[in-house]
Design an enzyme around this catalytic site. Structure first.
Site, mmCIF file in Angstrom:
data_model
loop_
_atom_site.group_PDB
_atom_site.id
_atom_site.type_symbol
_atom_site.label_atom_id
_atom_site.label_comp_id
_atom_site.label_asym_id
_atom_site.label_seq_id
_atom_site.Cartn_x
_atom_site.Cartn_y
_atom_site.Cartn_z
ATOM 1 N N ASP A 92 0.825 -1.214 0.000
ATOM 2 C CA ASP A 92 0.000 0.000 0.000
ATOM 3 C C ASP A 92 0.858 1.262 0.000
ATOM 4 O O ASP A 92 1.933 1.282 0.599
ATOM 5 C CB ASP A 92 -0.913 -0.026 1.240
ATOM 6 C CG ASP A 92 -2.026 0.998 1.146
ATOM 7 O OD1 ASP A 92 -2.300 1.488 0.028
ATOM 8 O OD2 ASP A 92 -2.617 1.314 2.187
ATOM 9 N N GLY A 137 0.064 5.460 -4.392
ATOM 10 C CA GLY A 137 -0.547 6.738 -4.761
ATOM 11 C C GLY A 137 0.013 7.874 -3.916
ATOM 12 O O GLY A 137 0.366 8.941 -4.441
ATOM 13 N N ASN A 175 -10.675 -2.726 -6.615
ATOM 14 C CA ASN A 175 -9.894 -1.734 -7.370
ATOM 15 C C ASN A 175 -10.539 -1.366 -8.714
ATOM 16 O O ASN A 175 -10.155 -0.379 -9.341
ATOM 17 C CB ASN A 175 -8.453 -2.207 -7.610
ATOM 18 C CG ASN A 175 -7.577 -2.155 -6.372
ATOM 19 O OD1 ASN A 175 -6.606 -2.879 -6.252
ATOM 20 N ND2 ASN A 175 -7.911 -1.277 -5.424
ATOM 21 N N ARG A 178 -11.654 2.206 -9.277
ATOM 22 C CA ARG A 178 -10.741 3.312 -9.594
ATOM 23 C C ARG A 178 -10.951 3.749 -11.051
ATOM 24 O O ARG A 178 -11.501 2.990 -11.844
ATOM 25 C CB ARG A 178 -9.299 2.868 -9.376
ATOM 26 C CG ARG A 178 -9.041 2.561 -7.922
ATOM 27 C CD ARG A 178 -7.577 2.351 -7.633
ATOM 28 N NE ARG A 178 -7.410 2.061 -6.216
ATOM 29 C CZ ARG A 178 -6.261 2.132 -5.578
ATOM 30 N NH1 ARG A 178 -5.158 2.470 -6.209
ATOM 31 N NH2 ARG A 178 -6.198 1.864 -4.289
ATOM 32 N N GLU A 232 0.372 -13.479 12.060
ATOM 33 C CA GLU A 232 0.878 -12.295 12.769
ATOM 34 C C GLU A 232 0.863 -11.101 11.820
ATOM 35 O O GLU A 232 1.312 -11.206 10.668
ATOM 36 C CB GLU A 232 2.318 -12.535 13.246
ATOM 37 C CG GLU A 232 2.444 -13.612 14.293
ATOM 38 C CD GLU A 232 1.771 -13.246 15.621
ATOM 39 O OE1 GLU A 232 1.700 -12.046 15.949
ATOM 40 O OE2 GLU A 232 1.310 -14.167 16.318
#
Ligand code: FPP
Length: 240
Positions: free
Chosen positions: A12, A15, A60, A63, A199
């Site tokens: 991530d 952008g 997505n 978008r 985790e």
């Protein structure tokens, strides 16, 4: 604790990386592919057996078309450019996610990458493309329902193992470690079934800046955790 066998990553921040530099978002994604390459390489060197990366989610599609096309283009370019190297390095490539609405040439490329690497055993790179955890679970439920209708399965025989065997990830162990970059603490519909005991490590770095040192740091954080899978801590067990 030992090395995680399977690391999953939500890549991530492409952008934001671009915006901070006054660049188009597509440039952030391009730099994201470079980070992806660095990560595959670093994980291989560290001896990580399974690496699973979230590259395009079923959400997505919301978008702008221009960005969706840019992401598709990057997948095309990545497979075309890196397949030979991945083959030479003994990496088995898998693409998980829905095949629905995926352009035919990409489906062909995906098929080729999977076929030509299926005998490889040195490492496993899985790219989640047009992937959504809920959509995957729904497809699995449909497959099991069809088996019941066909008389091949009884509803009471469906258990967690059976369910996992019809998910896209049936050939993968569950992730030990899930890394998300850019500081956001969300799962975003990634591997919902598979991360029951995984985790989570959230890193404050934007994906295009991610490198082997960040990966090593996340692994160290993982190694400091105590995994109990619902049982008591070692100490608790000793006390009875
Ligand atoms: C998140 O950044 C990233 C994605 C939506 C996809 C990740 C894609 C790549 C690394 C490139 C594609 C590579 C291949 C091989 C298909 P964001 O756009 O959500 O960033 P933001 O939250 O800062 O806007």
């Amino acid at each position: 604790m030992s090395l995680p066998k399977h690391i999953a990553i939500i890549m991530d921040g492409n952008g934001r990386w671009a915006r901070a530099r006054g660049l188009p978002r597509a440039v952030g994604h391009e730099r994201g592919v470079e980070a992806l390459r660095r990560t595959v390489e670093a994980a291989g060197k560290m001896g990580i057996e399974y690496l699973t990366l979230f590259s395009f989610s079923t959400e997505n599609w919301r978008r702008p078309a221009e960005e969706v096309n840019a992401l598709f283009g990057l997948l095309r370019a990545y497979v075309k450019r890196d397949l030979e190297r991945l083959k030479a390095e003994g990496v088995r490539v898998r693409i998980i996610g829905s095949r629905e609405n995926v352009p035919a040439d990409i489906l062909e490329l995906i098929g080729k990458a999977e076929r030509e690497t299926e005998a490889n055993r040195r490492g496993n790179l899985t790219i989640a493309f047009n992937y959504g955890g809920r959509e995957e679970i729904v497809r699995a439920a449909r497959a099991l329902a069809q088996n019941v209708i066909d008389g091949a399965l009884l509803p009471e025989d469906i258990d967690a193992e059976q369910f996992a065997s019809v998910l896209d990830t049936s050939m993968l162990p569950d992730p030990d470690l899930l890394i998300r970059t850019s500081g956001e603490a969300r799962i975003s519909n990634f591997l919902l079934w598979q991360i029951a005991y995984t985790e989570l490590v959230i890193l404050d770095v934007l994906w295009p800046d991610f490198d082997g040192d960040h990966l090593a740091g996340a692994i160290t954080a993982y190694q400091q955790r105590e995994r109990r899978f619902g049982a008591l801590a070692e100490e608790g067990r000793a006390d009875g």
